[in-house]
Write an enzyme that holds these catalytic residues in place. Structure first.
Site, short mmCIF file in Angstrom:
data_model
loop_
_atom_site.label_atom_id
_atom_site.label_comp_id
_atom_site.label_asym_id
_atom_site.label_seq_id
_atom_site.Cartn_x
_atom_site.Cartn_y
_atom_site.Cartn_z
N ALA A 36 -115.84 -10.52 34.15
CA ALA A 36 -117.27 -10.28 33.91
C ALA A 36 -117.59 -8.80 33.81
CB ALA A 36 -118.09 -10.91 35.04
N GLY A 38 -117.46 -7.03 30.90
CA GLY A 38 -117.88 -6.65 29.55
C GLY A 38 -119.31 -6.14 29.50
N ARG A 42 -124.57 -6.65 22.50
CA ARG A 42 -125.43 -7.39 21.57
C ARG A 42 -126.61 -8.10 22.25
NH1 ARG A 42 -121.33 -10.94 18.42
NH2 ARG A 42 -119.88 -10.25 20.04
N LYS A 49 -125.04 -8.61 30.97
CA LYS A 49 -125.02 -9.88 30.22
C LYS A 49 -124.86 -11.09 31.13
CE LYS A 49 -121.46 -11.27 27.50
NZ LYS A 49 -120.69 -11.37 26.24
N GLY A 169 -109.12 -15.48 19.28
CA GLY A 169 -107.66 -15.45 19.24
C GLY A 169 -107.17 -16.79 18.73
N ASN A 199 -108.24 -19.77 21.13
CA ASN A 199 -108.08 -19.55 22.57
C ASN A 199 -109.46 -19.48 23.22
OD1 ASN A 199 -107.39 -18.58 25.14
ND2 ASN A 199 -107.20 -16.45 24.43
N ARG A 362 -149.59 -22.42 45.19
CA ARG A 362 -148.79 -21.22 45.43
C ARG A 362 -147.97 -21.36 46.71
NH1 ARG A 362 -153.33 -16.98 45.31
NH2 ARG A 362 -151.62 -15.63 46.01
N SER A 434 -170.63 -28.84 48.75
CA SER A 434 -170.28 -28.10 47.54
C SER A 434 -170.72 -26.66 47.63
CB SER A 434 -170.97 -28.74 46.33
OG SER A 434 -170.41 -29.99 46.09
C1 UD1 Z 1 -110.93 -12.95 24.15
C2 UD1 Z 1 -109.51 -13.37 23.90
C3 UD1 Z 1 -109.47 -14.27 22.68
C4 UD1 Z 1 -110.35 -15.48 22.91
C5 UD1 Z 1 -111.76 -15.03 23.27
C6 UD1 Z 1 -112.57 -16.23 23.68
C7 UD1 Z 1 -108.07 -11.53 24.63
C8 UD1 Z 1 -107.27 -10.35 24.21
N1 UD1 Z 1 -108.69 -12.19 23.66
O1 UD1 Z 1 -111.37 -12.22 23.05
O2 UD1 Z 1 -108.15 -14.70 22.43
O3 UD1 Z 1 -110.39 -16.29 21.75
O4 UD1 Z 1 -111.74 -14.11 24.37
O5 UD1 Z 1 -113.89 -15.83 23.90
O6 UD1 Z 1 -108.12 -11.84 25.79
N2 UD1 Z 1 -113.61 -8.52 29.88
C9 UD1 Z 1 -113.43 -7.78 31.01
N3 UD1 Z 1 -112.83 -6.58 30.92
C10 UD1 Z 1 -112.38 -6.09 29.73
C11 UD1 Z 1 -112.57 -6.85 28.58
C12 UD1 Z 1 -113.18 -8.08 28.68
O7 UD1 Z 1 -113.83 -8.19 32.11
O8 UD1 Z 1 -111.85 -4.99 29.72
C13 UD1 Z 1 -114.27 -9.81 29.99
C14 UD1 Z 1 -115.57 -9.87 29.24
O9 UD1 Z 1 -116.65 -9.55 30.09
C15 UD1 Z 1 -115.64 -11.32 28.80
C16 UD1 Z 1 -114.19 -11.73 28.66
O10 UD1 Z 1 -113.45 -10.79 29.41
O11 UD1 Z 1 -116.23 -12.14 29.77
C17 UD1 Z 1 -113.73 -11.73 27.20
O12 UD1 Z 1 -113.88 -10.45 26.68
P1 UD1 Z 1 -114.19 -10.24 25.15
O13 UD1 Z 1 -114.23 -8.81 24.87
O14 UD1 Z 1 -115.35 -11.06 24.77
O15 UD1 Z 1 -112.88 -10.87 24.51
P2 UD1 Z 1 -112.64 -11.22 23.00
O16 UD1 Z 1 -112.23 -10.02 22.27
O17 UD1 Z 1 -113.79 -11.98 22.50
#
Ligand code: UD1
Ligand code: CA
Length: 532
Positions: A36, A38, A42, A49, A169, A199, A362, A434
């Protein structure tokens, strides 16, 4: 079944399953890691997020709830962006979970490496999942763990077949159909991009082998990141069995990257919750406009009418009728109660009680059994006893009302003197006229009455009528004298002339013979009746 596959590969884990937590026949994971960190650019939000809410929980809350159902020995959340807020949420929802901070977003592999570096080798099944996949069911994760154990894999990937695989992926299988590797969209060939099995990002790993393989993940890819997905090819290269299971419902692995997806996912989750309740014996008249949070409970034969939101920990009793147009948050509704076009927060509505249309309850409001709260009535920190009625246009703040009392239309419990709030107690069988203002602090005893239009500032002893208003003075002929030429004066003149004519006729008739006196009407009611 429980011990069939797992015993060969994870004897120590099987031994660790306490009887009471092995509700399902799969090994208890040693850990669930929720990624979590990321940024969620967007979402265009100040809020991280994974903290965006849907159906009464944050996205992270949904992920933690699903993880909890696996009864893992430990839960780990990888936080990065908005780590303080994310940590607060983890502490609130899963106080025993560990938060591992990922200082820079080096990729999913980097995130998992941070975990293994922070807390050491995890011996047993390690599940990795995301904080932004709120549709993922606990049962699906459990099935993944079960399949993983049965197949004797060292890693099992949850996959899905989707219509549009772009961005994901791709799952690469050999001629024999066996998983060989995962190739990210950015790194995939045209041929690989045509593959529609993707994936999900959820995996079951052998923890010890994961700790080792994660150190060998390179960054020689299109994004220059450590890909967790590379662990599959690494472990396969080492000669270990790896596998994949396809999710029955591809919807479940839908991630949320923007607010359009958030709305889509929310609608799917809500639809699931509604379906669950309908299948449990609740009538939902208009699923399209009904929103029910994940922690709400509903009794048998309850009816939910259109445009109703049931939020937080609201519970609705059997046969209760809610809506249309209700928003109930953290509200307890008793059996057979009826709530119409009303808003309620942190309140209780007793069995057989009714509220609305247009009531506002309330925090701290408790409506007793069979009591009635009517139209344009607001209550705050107020207890209304069994069978009592507050039917129209009233504010009740900081008050206790006993049983079988009637609060007349337009009554105000004046609880605030500009500095402090004060309490009012109204006894049993009380009749408040009243347009009474009850100025707190105040006690109105059992069986007391107040006259309509009174401002009551002193306690009213039991059985007493309190009158606190100016006496009426009628200034006859005032309108014609002081408002000549107005419509009011014209109406007054017509009424005067009609009365004079009638009087003249009466005098003439009286002269002609005797007549019975017209019966006098008695209209003494001090308060409007309930729902007259
Ligand atoms: C990743 C997978 C991809 C898969 C997709 C599914 C990899 C390399 N790729 O891609 O195969 O189809 O998810 O949604 O794993 N996160 C971190 N730290 C980081 C990067 C990501 O905690 O450094 C977390 C993000 O918050 C998110 C999740 O990992 O919850 C996936 O990260 P995201 O960047 O969305 O991965 P994708 O490139 O979409
Ligand atoms: Ca993603």
């Amino acid at each position: 079944m429980l011990n069939a596959g797992p015993l060969r590969q994870y004897p120590e884990d099987i031994g660790a399953i306490p009887e009471e937590t092995s509700r399902v026949s799969e090994p208890r994971p040693v850990a669930v890691i929720v990624l979590a960190a990321g940024e969620g650019t967007r979402m265009k939000s100040q809020i991280p997020k994974v903290l965006h809410p849907l159906c009464g929980r944050s996205m992270l809350g949904h992920a933690l709830a699903a993880a909890t159902e696996l009864s893992p020995e430990r839960m780990v959340v990888v936080a990065g962006h908005g780590r303080e807020q994310v940590s607060d949420e983890v502490r609130r929802l899963a106080p025993h979970a560990t938060v591992v901070v990922q200082e820079r977003l080096g990729g999913t592999g980097h995130a998992v490496r941070m975990v293994t570096e922070a807390i050491g080798v995890l011996r047993g099944v390690v599940v990795v999942t995301y904080g932004d996949m709120p549709l993922l069911r606990a049962e699906t994760l459990a099935a993944l763990v079960r399949e993983h154990a049965l197949a004797g894999n060292v890693v099992t990937v949850l996959t899905a077949k989707v219509g549009d695989p772009s961005g994901y992926g791709r799952i690469i299988r050999g001629a024999d159909g066996v998983l060989t590797e995962i190739v990210e969209h950015a790194d995939a060939t045209e041929e690989q991009r045509a593959i529609t099995e993707i994936n999900s990002g959820c995996y079951a790993f052998d923890g010890a082998l994961l700790s080792d393989a994660i150190k060998r993940v390179a960054t020689s890819n299109a994004q220059g990141q450590e890909y967790l997905t590379d662990v599959i090819a690494i472990l396969r290269g080492d000669g270990y069995p790896v596998g994949a299971v396809i999710a029955a419902d591809a919807d479940e692995i839908q991630g949320v990257n923007d607010r359009v997806q958030l709305a889509q996912v929310r609608a799917v989750l809500n639809g699931r919750l509604l379906e669950h309740w309908m299948r449990s014996g609740v009538t939902i008249m208009d699923p399209a406009t009904t929103w029910i949070d994940a922690d709400v409970t509903l009794g048998q034969d309850a009816t939910i009418l259109p445009a109703t939101h049931l939020e937080g920990r609201t519970s609705v009793g059997a046969r209760a009728r809610i809506g249309p147009g209700c928003v109930l948050t953290d509200t307890v509704v008793g059996d057979d109660a009826v709530v119409t076009y009303s808003v309620s927060r942190s309140a209780e509505i007793g069995p057989g009680a009714s509220a609305g249309p247009y009531a506002y309850l309330r925090p701290g409001t408790r409506i007793g059994p069979g009591a009635h709260i009517g139209t344009y009535v607001e209550l705050k920190n107020a207890v209304v006893g069994e069978g009592s009625k507050v039917p129209h246009l009233t504010y009740v703040g900081d008050a206790d009302i006993g049983v079988h009392s009637n609060i007349g239309a337009g009554t105000i419990f004046a609880n605030y003197d500009g500095v402090a709030k004060h309490h009012t107690t109204v006894g049993d069988g009380v009749f408040i006229g009243s347009d009474t203002v009850l100025v707190a602090p105040l006690q109105v005893g059992d069986g007391a009455y107040t006259a309509a239009g009174s401002a009551i500032t002193e306690d009213v002893p039991p059985g007493t009528l309190a009158v606190a208003r100016g006496r009426q003075h009628n200034s006859e002929g005032w309108t014609e004298r002081r408002r000549p030429g107005t419509r009011s004066a014209e109406a007054a003149a017509r009424a005067r002339q009609a009365a004079e004519t009638a009087e003249a006729a009466e005098t003439a008739e009286a002269a002609a013979g005797p007549l019975e006196a017209a019966a006098q009407d008695d209209t003494g009611s001090a308060a409007t009746d309930e729902e007259a």
